[in-house]
Design an enzyme around this catalytic site. Structure first.
Site, short mmCIF file in Angstrom:
data_model
loop_
_atom_site.label_atom_id
_atom_site.label_comp_id
_atom_site.label_asym_id
_atom_site.label_seq_id
_atom_site.Cartn_x
_atom_site.Cartn_y
_atom_site.Cartn_z
N TYR A 63 48.71 45.55 33.71
CA TYR A 63 48.06 45.72 32.41
C TYR A 63 49.04 45.37 31.32
O TYR A 63 50.21 45.76 31.38
CB TYR A 63 47.57 47.16 32.22
CG TYR A 63 46.06 47.22 32.22
CD1 TYR A 63 45.36 46.67 31.16
CD2 TYR A 63 45.36 47.78 33.28
CE1 TYR A 63 43.97 46.69 31.17
CE2 TYR A 63 43.98 47.79 33.29
CZ TYR A 63 43.28 47.25 32.23
OH TYR A 63 41.92 47.25 32.24
N GLU A 65 47.97 45.07 27.51
CA GLU A 65 47.30 44.93 26.21
C GLU A 65 48.35 44.75 25.12
O GLU A 65 49.39 45.43 25.12
CB GLU A 65 46.43 46.15 25.93
CG GLU A 65 45.15 46.11 26.74
CD GLU A 65 44.28 47.34 26.55
OE1 GLU A 65 44.60 48.19 25.70
OE2 GLU A 65 43.27 47.43 27.27
N ASP A 209 36.07 22.36 19.59
CA ASP A 209 36.08 22.88 20.96
C ASP A 209 36.32 21.70 21.90
O ASP A 209 35.43 20.86 22.10
CB ASP A 209 34.72 23.55 21.23
CG ASP A 209 34.63 24.16 22.63
OD1 ASP A 209 35.43 23.77 23.50
OD2 ASP A 209 33.74 24.99 22.84
N THR A 235 39.04 25.32 27.20
CA THR A 235 39.22 25.99 28.49
C THR A 235 40.42 25.31 29.15
O THR A 235 40.89 24.27 28.67
CB THR A 235 37.99 25.85 29.40
OG1 THR A 235 37.68 24.47 29.55
CG2 THR A 235 36.81 26.61 28.84
N ARG A 244 41.02 29.05 35.69
CA ARG A 244 39.86 29.35 34.84
C ARG A 244 40.33 30.16 33.64
O ARG A 244 41.02 31.17 33.81
CB ARG A 244 38.88 30.18 35.66
CG ARG A 244 37.53 29.96 35.25
CD ARG A 244 36.49 30.37 36.24
NE ARG A 244 35.30 29.68 35.81
CZ ARG A 244 34.96 28.47 36.20
NH1 ARG A 244 35.70 27.83 37.07
NH2 ARG A 244 33.89 27.91 35.73
#
Ligand code: DSN
Length: 427
Positions: A63, A65, A209, A235, A244
């Site tokens: 984790y 954040e 994009d 992406t 991904r």
């Protein structure tokens, strides 16, 4: 005591095949399919072994954040290193002032920019989905269509090229705060400077994009919007050939707000395994080898379009400047839905797609969208594109004749053996 002597170690070390034969079977079958069929889905690619192994690394357990050096969790020193590398490499690759590598997807990258640049209820001007745009550019079923007042532009009916005059007229008329440019099924180049000039005329910002052509942009083979616009999203798994995920690039003046809107605005904990894999992907994309790869992607798409047109198929806009070839099968009295199913029987995986002014709904369509990123990764070149065009032609021309599809499936299998990918994973 080694990890394998402990009870936890014993349980932890069991293979996927032992723990979950059903999922192991599905993964095995997907691997076999990817190895033995021709992937022409324009948004797909084969990530390298280095990228895949990073995706399945222990970074997945962590984790983190926050951002490097400013986390809400302890023990982040190594993920900080990975994220910093990803950021610096992304900036270098695209010549960007700032990069945020945390978006889980392209749509979440777009969400981060919308939250940064505009307020709910503001007007955005985006490309219509049936003309090649994306759901997150204002479709009514997407959050972007719920939160914002959406006005759309499209392509010119005759040329099937982006209609910048329509964009300018609509911009003047509706005064959007943000113009969204970029597409999922538009094969042609985009004049980002012109879009920025239209936005400047009304005091709007632009979000480009580049999810689809990002690999070509990185290789200098498609215009780079970072030189012109405030926000660029992408992406990392299409032509860029990474894991991904999503990415935001922006001017330094927007950096703080973009970072705050991606986390905690749009997402919680970042996927550190995928961020580390993005760093690997950017490193690969900075190499001379990647530039040759991207050039082959483009050459293959041009050859595929030429070879299909030569066999009588109508190519939307008359050709391509990217990895995408959009084929109008409606003029031959077919649907994209049937074409997709027939091609799959023949071992060719592509997707049905609407074409501009399509009379058919999105689940039927009059188009087939083909892309050359994955087959170029296999090492396929122009002669194979001509062969693939011939197979596609035969399948469509025969109306999906079962015997013919089975015969082509066997030929596809043979050709795939000469251009192996991931085969070792099947052992
Ligand atoms: N829908 C994806 C594509 O295939 O282009 C993009 O999100």
């Amino acid at each position: 005591m080694s990890i394998n002597d402990s009870l936890a170690g014993e349980a932890m070390a069991r293979s996927l095949a032992e723990v979950d034969p059903e999922i192991h079977g599905a993964v095995h079958q997907e691997t076999e399919k990817q190895a033995t069929k021709l992937v022409l889905i324009a948004s797909e690619n084969y990530a390298s072994e280095a990228v895949l192994s990073t995706c399945s690394s222990v970074m997945s357990n962590k984790y983190a954040e926050g951002y490097p050096g400013r986390r809400y969790y302890g023990g982040c020193e190594f993920v900080d290193e990975a994220e910093t590398l990803a950021i610096e490499r992304a900036k270098e690759l695209f010549g960007a002032e700032h990069a945020n590598v945390q978006p889980h997807s392209g749509t979440q990258a777009n969400m981060g920019v919308y939250f940064s640049a505009i307020e709910p209820g503001d007007t955005i001007l985006g490309m219509e989905l049936p003309h090649g745009g994306h759901l997150s550019h204002g479709h009514k079923l997407n959050f972007s269509g719920h939160l914002y007042n959406v006005v759309s532009y499209g392509v010119n009916r005759d040329t099937e090229l982006l209609d910048y005059d329509e964009m300018a007229t609509k911009a003047e008329q509706h005064q959007p705060k943000l113009i969204v440019v970029g597409a999922s099924a538009y094969p042609r180049t985009i004049d980002f400077a012109r879009v920025q000039a239209i936005a400047d005329g009304i005091g709007a910002k632009v979000m480009a994009d580049i999810a689809h052509p990002a690999g070509l942009v990185a290789a200098g083979l498609f215009p780079n919007p970072c030189e012109h616009v405030d926000y660029v999203t992408s992406t990392t798994h299409k032509t860029l050939r990474g894991p991904r995920g999503g990415l935001v690039l922006c001017k330094e003046e927007h950096a703080k707000v973009v970072d705050r809107k991606v986390f905690p605005g749009a997402q919680g904990g970042p996927f550190m395994h995928l961020i580390a894999a993005k760093a690997v992907c950017f490193q690969e994309a900075l190499s001379a080898g990647f530039r040759s790869y991207a050039a082959q992607v483009l050459a293959n798409a041009k050859e595929l379009a030429r070879a299909l047109a030569e066999r009588g198929h109508r190519i939307v806009s008359g050709g391509t400047d990217s990895h995408i070839v959009l084929v109008d099968v409606g003029t031959a009295g077919l649907t994209g839905k049937d074409g997709e199913a027939w091609l799959n029987d023949a071992g060719i995986v592509a997707n049905k797609n609407t074409i501009p002014f399509d009379p058919n709904p999105p689940l039927i369509t009059s188009g087939l969208r083909l892309g050359t990123a994955a087959v170029a990764t296999r090492g396929m070149k122009e002669p194979q594109m001509d062969q693939i065009a011939n197979w596609i032609h035969m399948v469509l021309d025969s109306g999906g004749d079962k015997q013919l599809c089975a015969a082509i499936r066997a030929e596809v299998d043979e050709v795939c053996k000469s251009f192996p990918i991931y085969d070792w994973r099947l052992n």
